[in-house]
Design a protein around this motif. Sequence first.
Motif, short mmCIF file in Angstrom:
data_model
loop_
_atom_site.label_atom_id
_atom_site.label_comp_id
_atom_site.label_asym_id
_atom_site.label_seq_id
_atom_site.Cartn_x
_atom_site.Cartn_y
_atom_site.Cartn_z
N TYR A 1 -27.98 6.73 -17.63
CA TYR A 1 -27.02 6.13 -17.95
C TYR A 1 -26.18 7.34 -19.17
O TYR A 1 -25.05 7.58 -19.24
CB TYR A 1 -26.94 4.73 -18.86
N GLN B 1 -21.27 2.07 -14.20
CA GLN B 1 -19.99 1.76 -14.48
C GLN B 1 -19.57 1.26 -15.76
O GLN B 1 -18.29 1.15 -16.11
CB GLN B 1 -19.38 1.11 -13.19
N GLN B 2 -20.55 0.71 -16.34
CA GLN B 2 -20.18 -0.01 -17.58
C GLN B 2 -19.83 1.13 -18.71
O GLN B 2 -20.44 2.15 -18.56
CB GLN B 2 -21.25 -0.80 -17.97
N ASP B 3 -19.20 0.56 -19.71
CA ASP B 3 -18.96 1.57 -20.96
C ASP B 3 -19.58 0.92 -22.33
O ASP B 3 -18.90 0.00 -22.91
CB ASP B 3 -17.62 1.70 -21.18
N SER C 1 -26.47 1.63 -9.92
CA SER C 1 -24.80 2.19 -9.91
C SER C 1 -24.17 1.20 -10.52
O SER C 1 -23.00 1.67 -10.99
CB SER C 1 -24.73 2.51 -8.38
N LEU C 2 -24.14 -0.09 -10.34
CA LEU C 2 -23.21 -0.93 -10.89
C LEU C 2 -23.57 -0.71 -12.52
O LEU C 2 -22.12 -0.89 -13.15
CB LEU C 2 -23.64 -2.30 -10.42
N ARG D 1 -25.17 10.88 -17.73
CA ARG D 1 -23.63 10.75 -17.21
C ARG D 1 -22.67 10.40 -18.20
O ARG D 1 -21.47 11.10 -17.75
CB ARG D 1 -23.90 9.75 -16.27
N LYS D 2 -22.88 10.03 -19.54
CA LYS D 2 -21.86 9.58 -20.35
C LYS D 2 -21.76 10.89 -21.18
O LYS D 2 -20.98 10.83 -22.26
CB LYS D 2 -22.32 8.30 -21.29
#
Length: 128
Positions: free
Chosen positions: A41, A96-98, A92-93, A44-45
């Motif tokens: 996570y 997608q969160q922030d 994967s879901l 990727r951010k």
Amino acid sequence: MNTQVILNKPNDEQIKNRLMRLMGIGNDDYYLMRYELAYDYFKRKGYVEDNIRLMVLSSTFWRWWNQQLSSFDFKYLHTCDVMEASQDRYKSLFIQQDVYPSWSIMRQIRREGLAAMKRNREFSNLKL
């Protein structure tokens, strides 16, 4: 007259057990998934590996991270099709969160991570 409705939300342990059963994984795989998800996570951010390394050494980070995942777990269980439930789908879901630690929490995380590295120099070479 009290018209308030109280939702009967399962506790975190019940949610964890339902997720593990749905995904067909055991306790060790469940916690490994959470650890790997933290790394994936934040990578990727745009976080650099040194910052992620500091984060995973902090108990404050893990309290914050587990709080984020607990909230997501409950939603996931109620929106996920049983046939699609898997570790990959879950990851994967979530990615997608922030969600990000607040500035004050991040400051505490960095402080704890740096202190852990000072106590044990091997942590600075920790492979993620």
